[in-house]
Design an enzyme around this catalytic site. Sequence first.
Site, PDB file in Angstrom:
ATOM      1  N   HIS A   1      -8.263   5.165   3.375  1.00 17.51           N
ATOM      2  CA  HIS A   1      -7.805   4.151   2.424  1.00 17.51           C
ATOM      3  C   HIS A   1      -8.209   2.722   2.836  1.00 17.51           C
ATOM      4  O   HIS A   1      -7.949   1.767   2.094  1.00 17.51           O
ATOM      5  CB  HIS A   1      -6.291   4.254   2.183  1.00 17.51           C
ATOM      6  CG  HIS A   1      -5.430   3.754   3.297  1.00 17.51           C
ATOM      7  ND1 HIS A   1      -5.293   4.419   4.492  1.00 17.51           N
ATOM      8  CD2 HIS A   1      -4.641   2.644   3.392  1.00 17.51           C
ATOM      9  CE1 HIS A   1      -4.455   3.752   5.271  1.00 17.51           C
ATOM     10  NE2 HIS A   1      -4.045   2.673   4.625  1.00 17.51           N
ATOM     11  N   HIS A   2      -8.866   2.570   4.005  1.00 15.00           N
ATOM     12  CA  HIS A   2      -9.418   1.256   4.380  1.00 15.00           C
ATOM     13  C   HIS A   2     -10.946   1.260   4.342  1.00 15.00           C
ATOM     14  O   HIS A   2     -11.580   0.307   4.800  1.00 15.00           O
ATOM     15  CB  HIS A   2      -8.915   0.839   5.768  1.00 15.00           C
ATOM     16  CG  HIS A   2      -7.467   0.429   5.768  1.00 15.00           C
ATOM     17  ND1 HIS A   2      -7.024  -0.681   5.094  1.00 15.00           N
ATOM     18  CD2 HIS A   2      -6.381   1.002   6.359  1.00 15.00           C
ATOM     19  CE1 HIS A   2      -5.704  -0.791   5.277  1.00 15.00           C
ATOM     20  NE2 HIS A   2      -5.305   0.224   6.026  1.00 15.00           N
TER      21      HIS A   2
ATOM     22  N   LYS B   1       0.607   4.135  11.610  1.00 18.30           N
ATOM     23  CA  LYS B   1       1.185   2.917  12.189  1.00 18.30           C
ATOM     24  C   LYS B   1       2.291   3.227  13.200  1.00 18.30           C
ATOM     25  O   LYS B   1       2.716   2.336  13.945  1.00 18.30           O
ATOM     26  CB  LYS B   1       1.736   2.011  11.081  1.00 18.30           C
ATOM     27  CG  LYS B   1       0.650   1.291  10.296  1.00 18.30           C
ATOM     28  CD  LYS B   1       1.247   0.310   9.299  1.00 18.30           C
ATOM     29  CE  LYS B   1       0.162  -0.453   8.547  1.00 18.30           C
ATOM     30  NZ  LYS B   1       0.731  -1.386   7.554  1.00 18.30           N
TER      31      LYS B   1
ATOM     32  N   HIS C   1      -4.931   2.833  13.293  1.00 17.60           N
ATOM     33  CA  HIS C   1      -3.862   3.576  12.598  1.00 17.60           C
ATOM     34  C   HIS C   1      -4.440   4.538  11.554  1.00 17.60           C
ATOM     35  O   HIS C   1      -3.829   5.564  11.252  1.00 17.60           O
ATOM     36  CB  HIS C   1      -2.852   2.618  11.947  1.00 17.60           C
ATOM     37  CG  HIS C   1      -3.267   2.077  10.617  1.00 17.60           C
ATOM     38  ND1 HIS C   1      -4.069   0.966  10.463  1.00 17.60           N
ATOM     39  CD2 HIS C   1      -2.993   2.513   9.342  1.00 17.60           C
ATOM     40  CE1 HIS C   1      -4.257   0.722   9.185  1.00 17.60           C
ATOM     41  NE2 HIS C   1      -3.618   1.639   8.478  1.00 17.60           N
TER      42      HIS C   1
ATOM     43  N   HIS D   1       0.182   7.258   3.605  1.00 18.58           N
ATOM     44  CA  HIS D   1      -1.050   6.485   3.844  1.00 18.58           C
ATOM     45  C   HIS D   1      -1.011   5.682   5.146  1.00 18.58           C
ATOM     46  O   HIS D   1      -2.030   5.498   5.803  1.00 18.58           O
ATOM     47  CB  HIS D   1      -1.347   5.563   2.663  1.00 18.58           C
ATOM     48  CG  HIS D   1      -0.359   4.456   2.466  1.00 18.58           C
ATOM     49  ND1 HIS D   1       0.913   4.661   1.988  1.00 18.58           N
ATOM     50  CD2 HIS D   1      -0.473   3.115   2.677  1.00 18.58           C
ATOM     51  CE1 HIS D   1       1.546   3.514   1.904  1.00 18.58           C
ATOM     52  NE2 HIS D   1       0.731   2.552   2.319  1.00 18.58           N
ATOM     53  N   ASP D   2       0.150   5.198   5.554  1.00 20.42           N
ATOM     54  CA  ASP D   2       0.238   4.388   6.777  1.00 20.42           C
ATOM     55  C   ASP D   2       0.985   5.091   7.904  1.00 20.42           C
ATOM     56  O   ASP D   2       1.519   4.438   8.805  1.00 20.42           O
ATOM     57  CB  ASP D   2       0.933   3.049   6.470  1.00 20.42           C
ATOM     58  CG  ASP D   2      -0.052   1.996   5.971  1.00 20.42           C
ATOM     59  OD1 ASP D   2      -1.267   2.157   6.225  1.00 20.42           O
ATOM     60  OD2 ASP D   2       0.391   1.030   5.333  1.00 20.42           O
TER      61      ASP D   2
ATOM     62  N   ASP E   1      -2.960   0.054  -2.627  1.00 16.00           N
ATOM     63  CA  ASP E   1      -2.365  -0.523  -1.416  1.00 16.00           C
ATOM     64  C   ASP E   1      -2.604  -2.033  -1.358  1.00 16.00           C
ATOM     65  O   ASP E   1      -1.693  -2.820  -1.089  1.00 16.00           O
ATOM     66  CB  ASP E   1      -2.954   0.163  -0.180  1.00 16.00           C
ATOM     67  CG  ASP E   1      -2.202  -0.176   1.097  1.00 16.00           C
ATOM     68  OD1 ASP E   1      -0.977  -0.396   1.029  1.00 16.00           O
ATOM     69  OD2 ASP E   1      -2.851  -0.223   2.154  1.00 16.00           O
TER      70      ASP E   1
END
Length: 508
Positions: free
Chosen positions: A421-422, A370, A395, A366-367, A450
């Site tokens: 996911h944001h 970054k 990201h 998911h990240d 998250d």
Amino acid sequence: MSLFKKTNSSAKTPALAPWKIAIIDDESGIHDVTKLTLRKFKFEGRGVEFLHAYSGKEGLALFKEHNDIALAFVDVVMENDEAGLTLINDIRNELNNHTSRLILRTGQPGQAPEEEVIRRYDINDYKAKTELSSMKLKSCVYTAIRSYRDIQTIEKSKRGMEDVLKSSSSVLASQSLVQFGSAVLKQILTLLNLNNSVLYLSTQHTDLYGDTTMTVLGASGDLIGLCEPGISSKIPEAIETEVKQVLENKTHFQSDELFIGYYPTGKNSHNILYVKLESPLDKVQCKTLEMFASNVAVIFENLTHKEDIQQTQKELIMVLSDAIEMRSKETGGHVRRVILLSEFLAEKLHLSQEFIETIRYAAALHDVGKISIPESILHKPGKLDAEEWEIMKTHAQKGYELLAGSDKTVAKMGAIIAKTHHERWDGNGYPDGLAGDDIPLEGRIMAIVDVVDALLSTRCYKPAWSAEQVIDYLKENAGTQFDPVITHVLIEHFDKVLEIRALEPDEE
């Protein structure tokens, strides 16, 4: 070519079932004479059991009750002039029994002409009762039972071949080694018609570095619970010794109580099938087992390679995700917790098994975006300014771009999760401002897990929230930040969130 090493068992071999001979005649004297003549008859170590009927109707009932009659002597004239002929027709056509040997006997040869009877009816012999002297009767029985035995062997082999093909197809449908082991156990028990027997499947493999492992694929009976299928494990010492002996001899082993099949799958790898027996396997069972296990060996080899590749991919995903979290100075257990929470939510939402299996690994990505964010922003202890925040938000898109080029399912879902996911349920998220059901389900799941895990964790910019505070936050933001249905499910099972945090705590 298969070789079997055999040993004699100290246990008493169970007596073989007798051959069943039916005497269907309305004259009781014929029953007595036939029994007297054949009472000591034996063929291949098996005696005879006599079944009696005194009419065509009784004879049909006898065949309905016993499906393993080897031979029947049938009188032509009983309750009517053609009772025997009617019975034979019913046996062959109504009961569809074409294996039992039928010998027609008559005391009045002219009443049912031999040529016409043989032409019209599926009989194996037609004798006048006066023809059957003691020696001729025994000779006739030897011929009939030998024929019945051969037909049974052919039928058994045919069914065995059909079962091998069906079973191989079933095993081929397995998607993992655990499923594979379960499928093999089920099919072998069916193929061998084993009752309360124990089957144990393992493999021996020597890899590039000389390491040898014994991997349990499945167990049944009293070996269940000794080791987890699919996981390399220590097996009982006595069994391990027997298996190693077979590996050393490179041949099958069989005794009255045990069969160990040896099936090489490559230069340094082997399949071993360990079967506890209640009685020795016959030749047809051995051949059927060998055919099936040979197919299984090929399937296993392919499945092992597939699972090795999948496992390597999954391990690399975890390494990459952990490295990103370390670079971000996030809490150590965050990746593992969001994986478990995502999988749990997917199960509670009754999603497909394929979706659950995929999100289990895709959640870790998911990240991944970054990796493109400067450390000065990632490690900033205070609040980010407007410019820094815009850079941080990239990201999501960067993670998507890193993964979107792959055609693998985990990477595809990982790309979707990374990008969405944001996003927020009310459309005020980023990068695309999606709202409601336009946000992919995997993104909506990750959005809530998250945030929940972040709120419950201590970060450089905040202390950990209590469970009560987080639940209140979820209630306030259901239908605005988060999918209301997913939020309801998570609140309902919030004890699972705390349980997962206890299992995967932050590293100090």
